[in-house]
Enzyme design. Structure first.
Site, PDB file in Angstrom:
ATOM      1  N   ARG A 162      -2.613  -2.145 -18.273  1.00 28.41           N
ATOM      2  CA  ARG A 162      -3.841  -1.682 -18.244  1.00 28.41           C
ATOM      3  C   ARG A 162      -3.649  -0.456 -17.012  1.00 28.41           C
ATOM      4  NH1 ARG A 162      -7.396  -4.419 -21.588  1.00 28.41           N
ATOM      5  NH2 ARG A 162      -8.942  -2.610 -21.214  1.00 28.41           N
TER       6      ARG A 162
ATOM      7  N   GLU B 177      -0.635   4.808  -0.344  1.00 31.92           N
ATOM      8  CA  GLU B 177      -1.398   6.061  -0.553  1.00 31.92           C
ATOM      9  C   GLU B 177      -0.635   7.088  -0.399  1.00 31.92           C
ATOM     10  OE1 GLU B 177      -4.885   5.859   1.842  1.00 31.92           O
ATOM     11  OE2 GLU B 177      -5.690   4.205   0.843  1.00 31.92           O
TER      12      GLU B 177
ATOM     13  N   TYR C  89       1.032  -1.083   0.049  1.00 26.96           N
ATOM     14  CA  TYR C  89      -0.130   0.155   0.238  1.00 26.96           C
ATOM     15  C   TYR C  89       0.803   1.227   0.161  1.00 26.96           C
ATOM     16  CZ  TYR C  89      -4.976  -0.800   0.404  1.00 26.96           C
ATOM     17  OH  TYR C  89      -6.467  -1.072   0.036  1.00 26.96           O
TER      18      TYR C  89
ATOM     19  N   THR D 281      -4.650   6.198 -21.339  1.00 25.15           N
ATOM     20  CA  THR D 281      -4.619   5.115 -21.022  1.00 25.15           C
ATOM     21  C   THR D 281      -3.281   4.533 -21.382  1.00 25.15           C
ATOM     22  OG1 THR D 281      -5.760   3.942 -22.858  1.00 25.15           O
ATOM     23  CG2 THR D 281      -7.051   4.351 -20.836  1.00 25.15           C
TER      24      THR D 281
ATOM     25  N   ASP E   2      -7.594  13.717 -24.727  1.00 22.15           N
ATOM     26  CA  ASP E   2      -7.701  12.436 -24.194  1.00 22.15           C
ATOM     27  C   ASP E   2      -6.854  11.783 -25.419  1.00 22.15           C
ATOM     28  OD1 ASP E   2      -8.308   9.824 -23.739  1.00 22.15           O
ATOM     29  OD2 ASP E   2     -10.263  10.241 -23.038  1.00 22.15           O
TER      30      ASP E   2
ATOM     31  N   LYS F 235      -3.046   0.859 -24.837  1.00 18.01           N
ATOM     32  CA  LYS F 235      -3.461   0.889 -26.154  1.00 18.01           C
ATOM     33  C   LYS F 235      -2.300   0.945 -27.215  1.00 18.01           C
ATOM     34  CE  LYS F 235      -8.164   2.575 -25.273  1.00 18.01           C
ATOM     35  NZ  LYS F 235      -8.165   3.366 -23.876  1.00 18.01           N
TER      36      LYS F 235
HETATM   37  N1  DSN Z   1     -12.972   1.127 -24.424  1.00 17.39           N
HETATM   38  C1  DSN Z   1     -12.170   2.033 -25.144  1.00 17.39           C
HETATM   39  C2  DSN Z   1     -11.909   1.473 -26.589  1.00 17.39           C
HETATM   40  O1  DSN Z   1     -12.186   0.411 -26.908  1.00 17.39           O
HETATM   41  O2  DSN Z   1     -11.763   2.386 -27.271  1.00 17.39           O
HETATM   42  C3  DSN Z   1     -12.295   3.332 -24.707  1.00 17.39           C
HETATM   43  O3  DSN Z   1     -12.432   3.506 -23.425  1.00 17.39           O
END
Ligand code: DSN
Length: 425
Positions: A241, A62, A60, A232, A206, A235
């Site tokens: 993730r 925090e 942990y 994120t 974003d 991707k």
């Molecule tokens: N779920 C993502 C996507 O597939 O684009 C976006 O949050």
């Protein structure tokens, strides 16, 4: 008890929980044998997977490095500082917060940082290619805040900046989001920044879908233009993730406070470690090659699809993603996506702008090239990919399961020649 084979490379898991281990093994085989075209997915390296599975998850922590609410942070602080340092260097930002659990919490944290409940926030409408967390009605960001939404032009499939400006000046949002989940074209961050300035809004870019392309120099960076960059890490960036919020120094305190203690408790340290590994990988010259190949592959695939009569939203792509309206092919997106899945080609059904159908049964499918590029496929393979999609969509319309089985065998043969990163063969 399942009869699936146990993965020998997960000996402890196989011994302790064979049922679960067998499912992991089956997923590995599925990811190895299929052509994965979902544009938000990828294959992480073995190094990223190993970092995600370390004892760092036992801790942990925090707070932030040097300011924790738990002792024993000698190593965790260093891990987080390493990830932060690498994020700042890779994206050229003043400040990076690597603690958001994923993209949706990251975007909710942005709302907490820059708006009060009931304030207006503005983003692209979900069915136009935006994201739920940019103020769309069914999301907390659209119920606790007052979401107003822009779209794309019906004739071009592109953002109409006159419309965005007019709406922003009328509605005066506290936050203006650009970016989304089904945008096949380059985002003009400078144009959004000018509108945000005029309207007195904080501009949040974003870039979840395109972060890897930006890191690799295959898409312009939002950094000189946006106040905050949300992304994120799993991707095109090819990490675990997770998510990051990056910003100018002037917003650092607000962003950090919103993530912790505003929204989250302890950060997932094993994920922070894996983000650090992915950021190191993304700083290598080979990642630049990867990012440019993702785009070259998507362009080549778009050309091949157009040549086969497919209707692509905006007429093509500038990035990793292609959005297809299957209306002219006389097949609903969901029917096509499910048939392609049976053929070993994994896509997702998706709304297209001005879709007359419903989100759970829309007109389009969304595909992308990050995963196949990670497996080493180049532009010369895109004719075969387009051909499979074409034959698969035709088979979906005619109900030809035998044709889907033939495609599945052909796909598996190509995939077996291109091992999947991170998955032992
Ligand atoms: N779920 C993502 C996507 O597939 O684009 C976006 O949050």
């Amino acid at each position: 008890m399942t009869s699936l084979p146990l993965p020998a490379h997960h000996p402890a898991l196989s011994a302790a929980d064979p049922e679960l281990a067998a499912l992991v093994g089956a997923e590995e085989r599925l990811q190895a044998d299929t052509l994965r075209l979902i544009p938000s997915e990828n294959y992480v390296s073995r190094a990223v997977l190993e970092a995600s599975g370390t004892v760092l998850q036992n801790k942990y922590s925090e707070g932030y490095a040097g300011r924790r609410y738990y002792e024993g942070q000698q190593n965790i602080d260093q891990v987080e500082l390493l990830a932060v340092r690498r994020a700042k260097a890779l994206f050229g930002v003043d400040h990076a917060n690597v603690q958001p659990y994923s993209g949706s919490p990251a975007n909710l944290a942005v709302h907490l940082a820059f708006a009060q409940p009931g304030d207006t926030v503005m983003g692209m409408a979900l069915p136009m290619g935006g994201h739920l967390t940019h103020g769309w009605g069914v999301s907390a960001t659209g119920t606790w805040f007052r979401g107003v939404q822009y779209g794309v032009r019906r004739d071009t499939g592109l953002v109409d900046f006159d419309e965005v400006r007019e709406l922003a000046l009328k509605e005066r949002p506290k936050i203006l989001f650009c970016g989304g989940t089904a945008l096949p074209r380059t985002i003009d961050f400078a144009a959004f920044a000018e509108i945000a300035r005029e309207a007195g809004a904080v501009l949040v870019a974003d870039v979840a879908h395109i972060a890897g392309l930006i890191a690799g120099g295959a898409h312009p960076s939002p950094v000189p233009h946006a106040d905050v960059v949300s992304t994120t890490t799993h991707k095109t960036l090819r990490g675990p993730r997770g998510a990051m919020l990056m910003c100018r120094e002037e917003h650092a305190r607000a962003v950090d406070k919103a993530v912790f203690p505003g929204l989250q408790g302890g950060p997932h340290n094993q994920t922070t470690a894996a983000i650090a590994v992915a950021l190191r990988e993304a700083a290598q010259p080979s990642f630049r090659d990867y990012a440019h190949q993702v785009v070259a592959n998507a362009r080549a695939l778009a050309e091949e699809l157009l040549a086969r009569g497919f209707d692509l939203v905006s007429g093509g792509t500038d990035n990793h993603l292609i959005l297809m309206d299957l209306t002219p092919k006389d097949v609903p997106g969901k029917v096509a996506a499910k048939a392609l899945d049976r053929a070993g080609i994994v896509v997702n059904y998706n709304t297209v702008p001005y879709d007359p159908r419903k989100p759970f049964d829309p007109s389009g499918i969304r595909i992308g090239t990050p995963s196949l590029t990670s497996r080493g496929l180049g532009t010369q393979a895109m004719a075969a990919v387009a051909d499979w999609i074409d034959r698969g969509v035709t088979a979906a319309r005619t109900g030809d399961e035998a044709a889907l089985a033939v495609i599945r065998a052909e796909v598996a043969e190509l995939m077996s020649a291109h091992p999947a990163p991170g998955i032992p063969t």
